[in-house]
Design a protein around this motif. Structure first.
Motif, mmCIF file in Angstrom:
data_model
loop_
_atom_site.group_PDB
_atom_site.id
_atom_site.type_symbol
_atom_site.label_atom_id
_atom_site.label_comp_id
_atom_site.label_asym_id
_atom_site.label_seq_id
_atom_site.Cartn_x
_atom_site.Cartn_y
_atom_site.Cartn_z
ATOM 1 N N ALA A 22 9.540 36.929 50.986
ATOM 2 C CA ALA A 22 9.121 35.805 50.806
ATOM 3 C C ALA A 22 9.602 35.483 48.564
ATOM 4 O O ALA A 22 9.968 34.452 47.734
ATOM 5 C CB ALA A 22 8.513 34.786 50.857
ATOM 6 N N ALA A 23 8.892 36.307 47.973
ATOM 7 C CA ALA A 23 8.488 36.338 47.152
ATOM 8 C C ALA A 23 10.438 36.328 46.605
ATOM 9 O O ALA A 23 10.232 35.715 45.280
ATOM 10 C CB ALA A 23 6.998 36.772 46.724
ATOM 11 N N PHE A 24 10.096 37.871 46.304
ATOM 12 C CA PHE A 24 11.425 37.590 45.971
ATOM 13 C C PHE A 24 12.617 36.855 46.476
ATOM 14 O O PHE A 24 13.727 36.984 45.606
ATOM 15 C CB PHE A 24 11.581 39.647 46.710
ATOM 16 N N ASP A 25 12.547 36.416 47.852
ATOM 17 C CA ASP A 25 13.740 35.501 48.061
ATOM 18 C C ASP A 25 13.317 34.530 47.301
ATOM 19 O O ASP A 25 15.226 33.203 47.236
ATOM 20 C CB ASP A 25 13.689 35.949 49.923
ATOM 21 N N SER A 26 12.837 34.283 46.758
ATOM 22 C CA SER A 26 12.789 32.558 46.137
ATOM 23 C C SER A 26 13.262 32.908 44.858
ATOM 24 O O SER A 26 13.794 31.792 44.138
ATOM 25 C CB SER A 26 11.165 32.010 45.749
ATOM 26 N N LEU A 27 13.507 34.316 44.286
ATOM 27 C CA LEU A 27 13.930 34.467 43.193
ATOM 28 C C LEU A 27 15.710 33.539 43.370
ATOM 29 O O LEU A 27 16.503 33.939 41.811
ATOM 30 C CB LEU A 27 14.342 36.059 42.371
ATOM 31 N N LEU A 28 16.308 34.099 44.230
ATOM 32 C CA LEU A 28 17.803 34.200 44.800
ATOM 33 C C LEU A 28 18.335 32.505 44.268
ATOM 34 O O LEU A 28 19.237 33.179 43.815
ATOM 35 C CB LEU A 28 18.041 34.789 45.830
ATOM 36 N N ASP A 29 17.336 31.959 44.753
ATOM 37 C CA ASP A 29 18.066 30.127 44.698
ATOM 38 C C ASP A 29 17.659 30.002 42.543
ATOM 39 O O ASP A 29 18.212 28.374 42.519
ATOM 40 C CB ASP A 29 17.197 29.469 45.413
ATOM 41 N N ALA A 30 17.450 30.661 42.189
ATOM 42 C CA ALA A 30 16.561 30.187 40.559
ATOM 43 C C ALA A 30 18.656 29.826 40.295
ATOM 44 O O ALA A 30 19.461 31.083 40.047
ATOM 45 C CB ALA A 30 16.042 31.406 39.907
ATOM 46 N N PRO A 31 18.735 28.904 39.590
ATOM 47 C CA PRO A 31 19.942 29.059 38.626
ATOM 48 C C PRO A 31 19.948 29.764 37.580
ATOM 49 O O PRO A 31 18.843 30.733 36.972
ATOM 50 C CB PRO A 31 19.612 27.274 37.808
ATOM 51 N N LEU A 32 21.662 30.430 37.681
ATOM 52 C CA LEU A 32 21.631 30.990 36.398
ATOM 53 C C LEU A 32 21.620 30.590 34.851
ATOM 54 O O LEU A 32 22.012 29.702 34.331
ATOM 55 C CB LEU A 32 22.677 31.988 37.212
ATOM 56 N N PRO A 33 21.346 31.311 34.525
ATOM 57 C CA PRO A 33 22.002 30.892 33.136
ATOM 58 C C PRO A 33 22.090 30.857 31.788
ATOM 59 O O PRO A 33 23.050 31.891 32.784
ATOM 60 C CB PRO A 33 19.893 32.514 32.129
ATOM 61 N N PRO A 34 22.638 29.984 32.045
ATOM 62 C CA PRO A 34 24.234 29.621 31.000
ATOM 63 C C PRO A 34 24.840 31.077 30.046
ATOM 64 O O PRO A 34 26.135 30.881 30.177
ATOM 65 C CB PRO A 34 23.705 28.559 29.809
ATOM 66 N N ALA A 35 23.119 31.421 29.724
ATOM 67 C CA ALA A 35 24.182 32.276 28.202
ATOM 68 C C ALA A 35 24.660 33.810 29.332
ATOM 69 O O ALA A 35 25.816 34.116 29.016
ATOM 70 C CB ALA A 35 23.050 33.136 27.403
ATOM 71 N N LEU A 36 23.940 33.638 30.078
ATOM 72 C CA LEU A 36 24.491 35.250 31.618
ATOM 73 C C LEU A 36 25.792 34.510 32.204
ATOM 74 O O LEU A 36 26.898 35.164 31.787
ATOM 75 C CB LEU A 36 23.397 35.423 32.316
ATOM 76 N N LEU A 37 25.727 33.146 32.530
ATOM 77 C CA LEU A 37 26.975 33.142 32.924
ATOM 78 C C LEU A 37 28.477 32.830 31.323
ATOM 79 O O LEU A 37 29.634 33.721 32.000
ATOM 80 C CB LEU A 37 27.357 31.570 33.559
ATOM 81 N N ALA A 38 28.146 32.342 30.107
ATOM 82 C CA ALA A 38 29.407 32.729 29.340
ATOM 83 C C ALA A 38 29.289 34.058 29.361
ATOM 84 O O ALA A 38 31.231 34.303 28.908
ATOM 85 C CB ALA A 38 28.397 32.385 28.150
ATOM 86 N N THR A 39 28.698 35.194 28.544
ATOM 87 C CA THR A 39 28.791 36.333 28.559
ATOM 88 C C THR A 39 30.200 36.921 29.765
ATOM 89 O O THR A 39 30.666 37.619 29.391
ATOM 90 C CB THR A 39 27.877 36.795 28.534
ATOM 91 N N ILE A 40 29.659 36.504 30.989
ATOM 92 C CA ILE A 40 30.142 37.518 32.175
ATOM 93 C C ILE A 40 31.780 36.880 31.661
ATOM 94 O O ILE A 40 32.587 37.372 31.474
ATOM 95 C CB ILE A 40 29.711 36.779 33.645
ATOM 96 N N SER A 41 31.763 35.122 31.774
ATOM 97 C CA SER A 41 33.006 34.694 31.393
ATOM 98 C C SER A 41 34.097 35.138 30.266
ATOM 99 O O SER A 41 34.825 35.353 30.038
ATOM 100 C CB SER A 41 33.178 32.467 31.455
#
Lengths: 327, 167
Positions: A51-70
């Motif tokens: 349950a603890a690990f699964d709760s991490l899956l819903d955390a929003p991804l950080p903008p910096a990460l998304l920016a780097t990926i794109s």
């Protein structure tokens, strides 16, 4: 620090024992209440860890990460090709549906969760047009992104942001895609059905204490477990298949309440019907699966996933078909 | 058209939350975990042509992330003689749900992050994601026997830590 007893409990819980070893270990646990209690506690601990690990899956991804990926995706080649899919993957209004349940109910089920590929997994999210970029990203993110990539990556990123941040749809997609994925050697990831198999290995041997609530309280069982699982049902009469209803238990598998209805045949062999709530329609398919000495046939009813659980040699599909008519 | 490229992009997107969780279990530090996800995605995009669409993407990404993290740790040990810092702030990551459940998940997560190096990732792969010891060993590049002893050690330590908290 090494704990030999925990080594064995771990091997048992993690499916690293052979069927014979597991049976011997269960026999030992049946004679040794403190060991049995420890196994149960370790199983409960695992549920908390999950349950603890699964709760991490819903955390929003950080903008910096998304920016780097794109930004690291090469414009003009892959990304150009990729864009329509990403845009199509933008969730529409129903991205916020009571989402994780559909996928969570089915981990470990081959053919169901092991989707063909990215395209089909994306297809599960309602299509929308290419989103107007100004609506999409949270302001902080939009700024960060534009500093990095002035091209169309903002709309990619916007789709990403929506996908991954908006309403947890990213987590939903991931869960739909990942659980039950068959790995290279054919081993499916562990899901609620594995947990059901674990329960079966333990409870099928509890001859004197098979059930929590006996068959004589059938009405109570239907009310109680219908309420706990959120799925109204009737206890099926499986006399035609040679099984007598003995009673029921409430289990937890895949982090959700599971109704376990226990039956025995003329030889005293135990068969269980297990059900947990899920989102989605039913299907006509009856899917057999083996779990190291425990056999199952699974089917989907509207709002619920069912499995018939028993020993090798039982005609579980016939049981499942009969039960599906009655529940 | 390059259907494989769109597949790859979509799968990578879909894999991000899980990849991020795995990276956190390796680094035990949220911002380092995100850096690792970033590096992993960069490498994955560069090597996209090597991905076989018949194979699930996640184990491929996991192995890549583990490789990157191992070499990062080696560099650090050479440079400073230090490893990573265990994270105490993991509870912050568990932010989506309100109330008691979130608190409990946060407590458990903080204890998982405080486990000695190498235990959290094994715990995630085996207990949560259902990989066999052999698969976890392959992803982490450690012997299967080590996976087993780490699972056991992780359970013993967590049990003690959480019992201490409840008391």
């Amino acid at each position: 620090m090494m704990d030999d007893r925990m080594d064995r409990i771990s091997a048992y819980l993690d499916g690293a024992m052979s069927a014979a070893e597991a049976a011997a270990f269960e026999a030992e646990a049946a004679e040794n209440p403190s060991l049995a209690a420890e196994i149960e506690a370790a199983g409960a601990l695992d549920a908390e860890v999950g349950a603890a690990f699964d709760s991490l899956l819903d955390a929003p991804l950080p903008p910096a990460l998304l920016a780097t990926i794109s930004a690291t995706t090469t414009p003009g080649t892959r990304l150009e090709e990729a864009r329509p899919t990403v845009a199509a993957a933008t969730p529409g209004g129903e991205g916020a549906a009571p989402a994780p349940d559909v996928a969570e109910a089915e981990p470990g089920v081959p053919g169901q969760a092991a989707l063909g590929g990215g395209a089909s997994s994306v297809g599960g999210i309602p299509a929308g047009g290419n989103p107007p970029r100004e609506e999409m990203p949270p302001p902080a993110y939009a700024a960060a992104n534009e500093n990095r990539q002035p091209f169309f990556s903002s709309s990619i990123a916007a789709a990403l942001a929506l996908l991954l941040v908006g309403a947890g749809a990213g987590a939903l997609m991931t869960r739909a895609l990942v659980p039950g994925t068959e790995l290279a050697d054919g081993h499916a990831t562990r899901g609620w059905m594995d947990e059901i198999a674990d329960y079966h290995r333990v409870y099928a041997r509890q001859v004197a204490h098979l059930v929590e609530v006996p068959a004589s309280e059938k009405d109570h069982i239907e009310t109680w477990l219908g309420k706990e699982t959120g799925v109204p049902f009737s206890v099926p009469d499986l006399a035609a298949s040679g099984f007598t209803f003995q009673g029921a238990r409430l289990l937890v598998a895949g982090g959700k309440p599971v109704a376990q209805l226990l039956y025995t045949d003329a030889d005293g062999q135990v068969m269980a019907l297990c059900m947990l709530g899920r989102e989605g329609p039913g299907s006509e398919e009856f899917t057999p699966r083996s779990f190291d000495g425990v056999e199952m046939v699974r089917w989907l009813a509207p709002g619920a996933a069912w499995v018939a659980v028993g020993e090798p040699g039982m005609d579980l599909e016939a049981v499942a078909r009969e039960a599906a008519q009655e529940v | 058209m390059q259907p494989d490229a769109t597949d790859f992009q979509a799968e990578l997107l879909a894999s991000l939350p899980r990849l991020r969780r795995f990276a956190l279990s390796l680094t035990r530090h949220p911002s380092e975990g995100d850096d690792l996800v970033q590096m992993t995605c960069e490498r994955a995009i560069t090597n996209a042509a090597k991905w076989n669409p018949e194979q699930p993407l996640l184990p491929w990404l996991y192995t890549m992330a583990r490789n990157l993290w191992t070499s990062e740790m080696r560099k650090r040990q050479v440079r400073t003689g230090e490893g990573t810092v265990p994270a105490e702030e993991a509870a912050e990551l568990v932010s989506h749900a309100g109330g008691e459940e979130a608190t409990r998940a946060g407590q458990v997560m903080a204890q998982i992050m405080a486990l000695p190096e190498g235990l959290s990732s094994v715990l995630l792969l085996v207990s949560v994601e259902g990989h066999s010891y052999a698969e976890a060993a392959a992803i982490l590049d450690i012997p299967p026997g080590t996976v087993m002893s780490r699972m056991s050690a992780a359970r013993v330590r967590l049990r003690a830590a959480l019992a201490g908290e409840a008391a």
